[in-house]
Design a protein around this motif. Sequence first.
Motif, PDB file in Angstrom:
ATOM      1  N   MET A 121       0.835  -1.213   0.000  1.00 24.18           N
ATOM      2  CA  MET A 121       0.000   0.000   0.000  1.00 24.18           C
ATOM      3  C   MET A 121       0.866   1.260   0.000  1.00 24.18           C
ATOM      4  O   MET A 121       0.531   2.253  -0.655  1.00 24.18           O
ATOM      5  N   ALA A 122       1.984   1.221   0.710  1.00 24.07           N
ATOM      6  CA  ALA A 122       2.913   2.359   0.713  1.00 24.07           C
ATOM      7  C   ALA A 122       3.496   2.566  -0.678  1.00 24.07           C
ATOM      8  O   ALA A 122       3.625   3.708  -1.155  1.00 24.07           O
ATOM      9  N   PHE A 123       3.835   1.463  -1.361  1.00 21.15           N
ATOM     10  CA  PHE A 123       4.358   1.542  -2.726  1.00 21.15           C
ATOM     11  C   PHE A 123       3.302   2.120  -3.683  1.00 21.15           C
ATOM     12  O   PHE A 123       3.612   2.936  -4.558  1.00 21.15           O
ATOM     13  N   ASP A 124       2.056   1.700  -3.486  1.00 26.17           N
ATOM     14  CA  ASP A 124       0.949   2.215  -4.304  1.00 26.17           C
ATOM     15  C   ASP A 124       0.777   3.718  -4.115  1.00 26.17           C
ATOM     16  O   ASP A 124       0.605   4.472  -5.089  1.00 26.17           O
ATOM     17  N   ARG A 125       0.837   4.198  -2.876  1.00 29.14           N
ATOM     18  CA  ARG A 125       0.705   5.641  -2.609  1.00 29.14           C
ATOM     19  C   ARG A 125       1.909   6.409  -3.165  1.00 29.14           C
ATOM     20  O   ARG A 125       1.760   7.543  -3.646  1.00 29.14           O
ATOM     21  N   TYR A 126       3.077   5.803  -3.096  1.00 32.70           N
ATOM     22  CA  TYR A 126       4.284   6.433  -3.654  1.00 32.70           C
ATOM     23  C   TYR A 126       4.131   6.653  -5.155  1.00 32.70           C
ATOM     24  O   TYR A 126       4.418   7.738  -5.674  1.00 32.70           O
ATOM     25  N   LEU A 127       3.655   5.628  -5.858  1.00 27.83           N
ATOM     26  CA  LEU A 127       3.461   5.761  -7.306  1.00 27.83           C
ATOM     27  C   LEU A 127       2.376   6.780  -7.629  1.00 27.83           C
ATOM     28  O   LEU A 127       2.525   7.587  -8.557  1.00 27.83           O
ATOM     29  N   ALA A 128       1.272   6.757  -6.880  1.00 29.38           N
ATOM     30  CA  ALA A 128       0.138   7.638  -7.164  1.00 29.38           C
ATOM     31  C   ALA A 128       0.477   9.111  -6.956  1.00 29.38           C
ATOM     32  O   ALA A 128      -0.001   9.974  -7.702  1.00 29.38           O
ATOM     33  N   ILE A 129       1.315   9.414  -5.960  1.00 27.74           N
ATOM     34  CA  ILE A 129       1.606  10.815  -5.623  1.00 27.74           C
ATOM     35  C   ILE A 129       2.932  11.287  -6.211  1.00 27.74           C
ATOM     36  O   ILE A 129       3.028  12.392  -6.751  1.00 27.74           O
ATOM     37  N   CYS A 130       3.952  10.436  -6.139  1.00 32.08           N
ATOM     38  CA  CYS A 130       5.284  10.848  -6.607  1.00 32.08           C
ATOM     39  C   CYS A 130       5.520  10.564  -8.094  1.00 32.08           C
ATOM     40  O   CYS A 130       6.326  11.244  -8.732  1.00 32.08           O
ATOM     41  N   ARG A 131       4.822   9.560  -8.656  1.00 34.95           N
ATOM     42  CA  ARG A 131       4.975   9.208 -10.064  1.00 34.95           C
ATOM     43  C   ARG A 131       3.606   9.077 -10.723  1.00 34.95           C
ATOM     44  O   ARG A 131       3.256   8.013 -11.261  1.00 34.95           O
ATOM     45  N   PRO A 132       2.806  10.131 -10.709  1.00 29.98           N
ATOM     46  CA  PRO A 132       1.422  10.023 -11.203  1.00 29.98           C
ATOM     47  C   PRO A 132       1.323   9.680 -12.690  1.00 29.98           C
ATOM     48  O   PRO A 132       0.373   9.011 -13.111  1.00 29.98           O
ATOM     49  N   LEU A 133       2.285  10.118 -13.507  1.00 36.47           N
ATOM     50  CA  LEU A 133       2.232   9.853 -14.942  1.00 36.47           C
ATOM     51  C   LEU A 133       2.490   8.381 -15.265  1.00 36.47           C
ATOM     52  O   LEU A 133       2.033   7.873 -16.296  1.00 36.47           O
ATOM     53  N   HIS A 134       3.227   7.687 -14.392  1.00 39.50           N
ATOM     54  CA  HIS A 134       3.544   6.282 -14.626  1.00 39.50           C
ATOM     55  C   HIS A 134       2.621   5.340 -13.848  1.00 39.50           C
ATOM     56  O   HIS A 134       2.753   4.115 -13.976  1.00 39.50           O
ATOM     57  N   TYR A 135       1.712   5.907 -13.058  1.00 36.14           N
ATOM     58  CA  TYR A 135       0.921   5.079 -12.140  1.00 36.14           C
ATOM     59  C   TYR A 135       0.071   4.046 -12.880  1.00 36.14           C
ATOM     60  O   TYR A 135       0.157   2.846 -12.615  1.00 36.14           O
ATOM     61  N   HIS A 136      -0.750   4.510 -13.818  1.00 32.96           N
ATOM     62  CA  HIS A 136      -1.686   3.594 -14.485  1.00 32.96           C
ATOM     63  C   HIS A 136      -0.971   2.625 -15.419  1.00 32.96           C
ATOM     64  O   HIS A 136      -1.446   1.507 -15.620  1.00 32.96           O
ATOM     65  N   SER A 137       0.152   3.024 -15.994  1.00 30.08           N
ATOM     66  CA  SER A 137       0.895   2.116 -16.866  1.00 30.08           C
ATOM     67  C   SER A 137       1.601   1.023 -16.065  1.00 30.08           C
ATOM     68  O   SER A 137       1.770  -0.099 -16.548  1.00 30.08           O
ATOM     69  N   PHE A 138       1.991   1.356 -14.834  1.00 27.39           N
ATOM     70  CA  PHE A 138       2.675   0.358 -13.996  1.00 27.39           C
ATOM     71  C   PHE A 138       1.690  -0.477 -13.188  1.00 27.39           C
ATOM     72  O   PHE A 138       1.795  -1.701 -13.158  1.00 27.39           O
ATOM     73  N   MET A 139       0.730   0.178 -12.539  1.00 28.50           N
ATOM     74  CA  MET A 139      -0.201  -0.524 -11.648  1.00 28.50           C
ATOM     75  C   MET A 139      -1.366  -1.096 -12.454  1.00 28.50           C
ATOM     76  O   MET A 139      -2.524  -0.708 -12.300  1.00 28.50           O
TER      77      MET A 139
END
Length: 335
Positions: A121-139
């Motif tokens: 969950m911490a990794f998910d929040r990191y991607l969503a807030i710190c890497r928003p442009l890559h979030y949907h392509s990665f997750m």
Amino acid sequence: MCSLIMDNVSIVRIFILSGFNETMNYRVPLLLTTLLYYCVILFINISLVLLIVLDESLHEPMYILLSSFCINALYGTTGFYPKFLSDLLSSSHRISYEGCLLQAFIMYSFACCDLSILAVMAFDRYLAICRPLHYHSFMTKRRLSQLVCFSWLTPFCIFAINVVLTARLKLCGIKIQRALCLNWLIVKLACPEADTFSNNISAYVILVINVSHWLFIIWTYIYLIKTCVRSREDRVKFMQTCVPHLTSVIINVTVMVFDAMYLRFGSRDLSQSLQNFITLEFLIIPPVMNPLMYGFKLTKIRHRILSLIYLKGKLFPLRTSKLRAPCSPNKNRAK
């Protein structure tokens, strides 16, 4: 005696849970309180899981991980509360050798699964807030499934090995000084000549894995805080989604560290009831606190719960009005 200790001291088939000795004087109030509390745990966690499963707008990584969190709470508490309630109803507090190992496996895997899910969950929040442009392509759905499987299978494999190592030990005792079975309590019953070296190594490996999870969570939050300081929008997102997670992490770490330290180095001078409470903290506090925090803090879930309550409130008057409806035409004719 309650065990088949023949010529070989390792043939133990039944353990005695001696943590109930001081509970006999207030068994009925404790039984009712525990039953009510277990029902609350079941209701809150099952409701949150069903809400996420049935509402398509909540089929997002953060909420799916939250449902996994609640399922783990149900898994862990079901491994303890039914047996605990049956023991309160019984005058003899026994558990089979196999049942004790199974309960020890469930308790440890439940606690470690909690930590693994919190790390994901911490990794998910990191991607969503710190890497928003890559979030949907990665997750993606596939990646999310892999992360959920990782958070469950890793603790299961680790503690399966741990329980196998414990099962090979020769035991010289049958009394477990608690109200439940834990792996370290079983290891303490080993005979003096038994080789517990591999169990100690296993315990240190598990400690390293848990600490690595905590360090990973700390690392993600360092980056999260750095990112959120720059943007007001990110700060709002942090307060809504990360505060419940951070609170869960703090509760989890506090309870696990305190419990582990007490099991290893705790004093026996404390009352048995207090010793039991300290041992059972991880089964009492997180299963209720975590879903309540997420339910009240996460905007989508809170709005969904409030809308369901509001809809239920509107439906009830509608039913009563339908029952009274046939009377109105007659009144109008009378007039």
